[in-house]
Scaffold this motif. Structure first.
Motif, short mmCIF file in Angstrom:
data_model
loop_
_atom_site.label_atom_id
_atom_site.label_comp_id
_atom_site.label_asym_id
_atom_site.label_seq_id
_atom_site.Cartn_x
_atom_site.Cartn_y
_atom_site.Cartn_z
N SER A 51 0.85 -1.15 -0.02
CA SER A 51 -0.07 0.05 0.05
C SER A 51 0.95 1.34 0.08
O SER A 51 0.48 2.25 -0.58
CB SER A 51 -0.98 0.12 1.27
N GLU A 52 1.93 1.26 0.79
CA GLU A 52 2.91 2.57 0.71
C GLU A 52 3.68 2.73 -0.61
O GLU A 52 3.65 3.65 -1.32
CB GLU A 52 3.96 2.12 1.85
N LEU A 53 3.87 1.53 -1.15
CA LEU A 53 4.36 1.51 -2.65
C LEU A 53 3.51 2.11 -3.34
O LEU A 53 4.01 2.95 -4.36
CB LEU A 53 4.95 0.18 -2.82
N MET A 56 3.24 5.83 -3.05
CA MET A 56 4.38 6.47 -3.80
C MET A 56 3.99 6.57 -5.38
O MET A 56 4.34 7.62 -5.90
CB MET A 56 5.63 5.76 -3.76
N VAL A 57 3.69 5.66 -5.78
CA VAL A 57 3.20 5.77 -7.50
C VAL A 57 2.16 6.91 -7.72
O VAL A 57 2.18 7.37 -8.56
CB VAL A 57 2.81 4.38 -8.01
N GLN A 58 1.20 6.64 -6.84
CA GLN A 58 0.04 7.55 -7.05
C GLN A 58 0.53 9.26 -6.74
O GLN A 58 -0.13 10.08 -7.39
CB GLN A 58 -1.10 7.32 -5.98
N ARG A 59 1.42 9.27 -5.66
CA ARG A 59 1.91 10.89 -5.73
C ARG A 59 3.10 11.29 -6.81
O ARG A 59 3.36 12.27 -6.66
CB ARG A 59 2.85 10.74 -4.24
N VAL A 74 10.83 -0.35 -7.13
CA VAL A 74 10.73 0.78 -7.61
C VAL A 74 11.90 1.70 -7.29
O VAL A 74 12.54 1.46 -6.13
CB VAL A 74 9.38 1.54 -7.17
N VAL A 75 12.22 2.64 -8.12
CA VAL A 75 13.17 3.72 -8.05
C VAL A 75 12.40 5.02 -7.82
O VAL A 75 11.72 5.11 -8.72
CB VAL A 75 14.38 3.66 -8.88
N SER A 76 12.46 5.91 -6.70
CA SER A 76 11.83 7.08 -6.84
C SER A 76 12.95 8.15 -6.93
O SER A 76 14.04 8.27 -6.67
CB SER A 76 11.12 7.23 -5.58
N PRO A 84 16.63 1.66 -3.97
CA PRO A 84 15.11 1.09 -4.75
C PRO A 84 14.54 0.58 -3.44
O PRO A 84 14.82 0.51 -2.14
CB PRO A 84 15.73 -0.11 -5.29
N VAL A 85 13.15 0.58 -3.61
CA VAL A 85 12.20 -0.08 -2.67
C VAL A 85 11.47 -1.32 -3.30
O VAL A 85 11.15 -1.10 -4.35
CB VAL A 85 11.16 0.96 -2.21
#
Length: 126
Positions: A51-53, A56-59, A74-76, A84-85
């Motif tokens: 859910s946190e990941l 992050m995508v939605q933001r 993912v890499v932010s 990476p996360v």
């Protein structure tokens, strides 16, 4: 006295002895290399809840995604200093994930590890 050449160390022993030992050494080296690669494949990756990941995508914080069978990495931000996360993909899947990634313009590179696994499966017949 009989000359016994089978146990001499100069390579004139039984023909199966040297290739078998050499093959076992190569198999041990290859197995060790594969184990090392498997154990180090996730080094330096932080694990977070799915859910946190997805938040992050939605933001819009995610720039790059690697989809695997059971994980998403993912890499932010910028790829230079970003860590990476990783999160486990829910067992039932998430049909909204790919449209969300596409809508946010997230890069989805090809998964080389899966391609290697596919080639290995085809070559060895596993």
């Amino acid at each position: 006295m009989e000359n016994n050449r089978e146990n001499e160390p100069n390579g004139t022993g039984p023909p199966w002895q040297l290739p078998l030992v050499r093959g076992l050494i190569w198999a041990a080296l290859f197995g060790s290399l594969m184990l090392w690669a498997l154990l180090n494949s996730g080094a330096g990756v932080q694990s977070v809840p799915y859910s946190e990941l997805k938040a992050m995508v939605q933001r819009g914080e995610v720039t790059r995604v690697l989809l695997e069978e059971y994980n998403i990495t993912v890499v932010s931000g910028s790829s230079n200093g970003a860590e990476p996360v990783r999160a486990a993909i829910p067992a039932q899947g998430d049909p909204d994930l790919l449209p969300l990634l596409e809508a946010k313009g997230v890069e989805l590179p090809p998964n080389r590890r899966e391609a290697f696994r596919f080639c290995l499966t085809c070559c060895l017949g596993f």
